[in-house]
Scaffold this motif. Sequence first.
Motif, mmCIF file in Angstrom:
data_model
loop_
_atom_site.group_PDB
_atom_site.id
_atom_site.type_symbol
_atom_site.label_atom_id
_atom_site.label_comp_id
_atom_site.label_asym_id
_atom_site.label_seq_id
_atom_site.Cartn_x
_atom_site.Cartn_y
_atom_site.Cartn_z
ATOM 1 N N ALA A 179 0.947 -1.235 0.224
ATOM 2 C CA ALA A 179 0.007 0.013 0.098
ATOM 3 C C ALA A 179 0.870 1.212 -0.022
ATOM 4 N N ASN A 180 1.667 1.145 0.738
ATOM 5 C CA ASN A 180 2.887 2.412 0.905
ATOM 6 C C ASN A 180 4.067 2.431 0.162
ATOM 7 N N VAL A 181 4.333 1.286 -0.663
ATOM 8 C CA VAL A 181 5.644 1.309 -1.561
ATOM 9 C C VAL A 181 5.548 2.110 -2.803
ATOM 10 N N LYS A 182 6.593 2.900 -3.197
ATOM 11 C CA LYS A 182 6.793 3.572 -4.036
ATOM 12 C C LYS A 182 7.280 3.008 -5.513
ATOM 13 N N ASN A 183 6.736 3.243 -6.629
ATOM 14 C CA ASN A 183 7.323 3.036 -8.086
ATOM 15 C C ASN A 183 7.562 1.257 -7.920
ATOM 16 N N ILE A 184 6.188 0.570 -7.605
ATOM 17 C CA ILE A 184 6.477 -0.712 -7.696
ATOM 18 C C ILE A 184 6.790 -1.357 -9.031
ATOM 19 N N ARG A 256 -11.142 3.730 1.728
ATOM 20 C CA ARG A 256 -11.330 2.311 1.818
ATOM 21 C C ARG A 256 -10.472 1.491 1.127
ATOM 22 N N LEU A 257 -9.947 1.903 -0.091
ATOM 23 C CA LEU A 257 -8.882 1.415 -1.043
ATOM 24 C C LEU A 257 -7.895 2.281 -1.349
ATOM 25 N N GLN A 258 -6.876 1.646 -1.788
ATOM 26 C CA GLN A 258 -5.580 2.373 -2.157
ATOM 27 C C GLN A 258 -5.132 2.080 -3.367
ATOM 28 N N VAL A 259 -4.704 3.139 -4.035
ATOM 29 C CA VAL A 259 -4.314 3.260 -5.548
ATOM 30 C C VAL A 259 -2.675 2.865 -5.273
ATOM 31 N N LEU A 260 -2.333 1.584 -5.956
ATOM 32 C CA LEU A 260 -0.941 1.181 -5.846
ATOM 33 C C LEU A 260 -0.173 2.268 -6.856
ATOM 34 N N ASP A 261 1.208 2.544 -6.488
ATOM 35 C CA ASP A 261 2.121 3.378 -7.372
ATOM 36 C C ASP A 261 3.015 2.564 -8.115
ATOM 37 N N VAL A 262 2.363 2.045 -9.055
ATOM 38 C CA VAL A 262 3.087 1.095 -9.901
ATOM 39 C C VAL A 262 3.797 1.552 -11.246
ATOM 40 N N LYS A 263 4.747 1.265 -11.594
ATOM 41 C CA LYS A 263 5.562 1.475 -12.654
ATOM 42 C C LYS A 263 5.024 1.394 -13.900
#
Length: 303
Positions: A179-184, A256-263
């Motif tokens: 949830a809180n990881v950057k640039n996955i 309620r949901l988290q937008v993930l930080d995906v490359k």
Amino acid sequence: MALNMTFRQLKVFESAARNLSYTRAAEELHLSQPGVSMQIKQLEGVVGLPLFEQLGKKMYLTAAGREIYAYSKSIGHMLDEAEVVLDELKGVQTGRLSISVATTASHFATRLLAAFSQQHEDVIITLDITNRASLREQLEANRPDMVIMGQPPEGVEVESEAFMDNPLVMIASRNHPLANVKNIELQRFEDEHFVVREKGSGTRSAIERFFIEHDVSFHTGIEMSSNEAIKQAVEAGLGLGIVSIHTLELELETSRLQVLDVKDFPIQRHWYVIQRKGKRLSPVAQAFKTFVLEQAKEFIRLS
Ligand code: PGA
């Protein structure tokens, strides 16, 4: 000097000048021949010059007649045009509108239609919400006036115009480890399971295409035909999801949901308004199309 001529006189004159015959003008306008002759005499009186001359058996326009003929034609065209415009305005207030939208577009399309119907109170609207495969069939059968979907369908001749971005984002529950990881990195998801839409959904095929293009394998978990159900499943921890950002208004507001930080994310798509090629839109359908192209963006609420 004011020319006190009437539309009626001009109309009668235009027909007589075009036909170079009072008799044919009388037939065309369902008047008597003396009626035509009288209208033209009155017009000549107003103009102050003769408009026709008779040489032998043949009738000719005089110089003044040629001038008035040119004006009477333009005035006639303008009146015809005014009639079309007025008819269109009447149509806009009273027509029927049949719109079909992709499941995902329904999140904003209902608000869009509500606003349009407030401005056009007498229009009867029907809205069909269905997936991409079924929209394609509808377009092929030329059933709805217009369709709103994520990409023009293949194999059907259509006219389409993009009116808004449609980014697809990856979502997870709030307490997901990423949830809180950057640039996955995308590869990180090769072992994850995704809650996905049914086959035939535009979102589903766009996701599959994206993973193929990036050469990363993609595992589908549970299949669901509703975006709402997917969001609930993701929130409950059943897997990750990829949905249009336009389905997320409320969930983002309430976190309620988290937008993930995906490359390489979001997956870039657009919304299109589409009609069967060559279809003559009714005035009300044309008005709706203009409304979508100009105002749809105002109906998106993102926090
Ligand atoms: P869908 O809509 O995923 O609800 O079918 C999006 C699209 O038309 O591509």
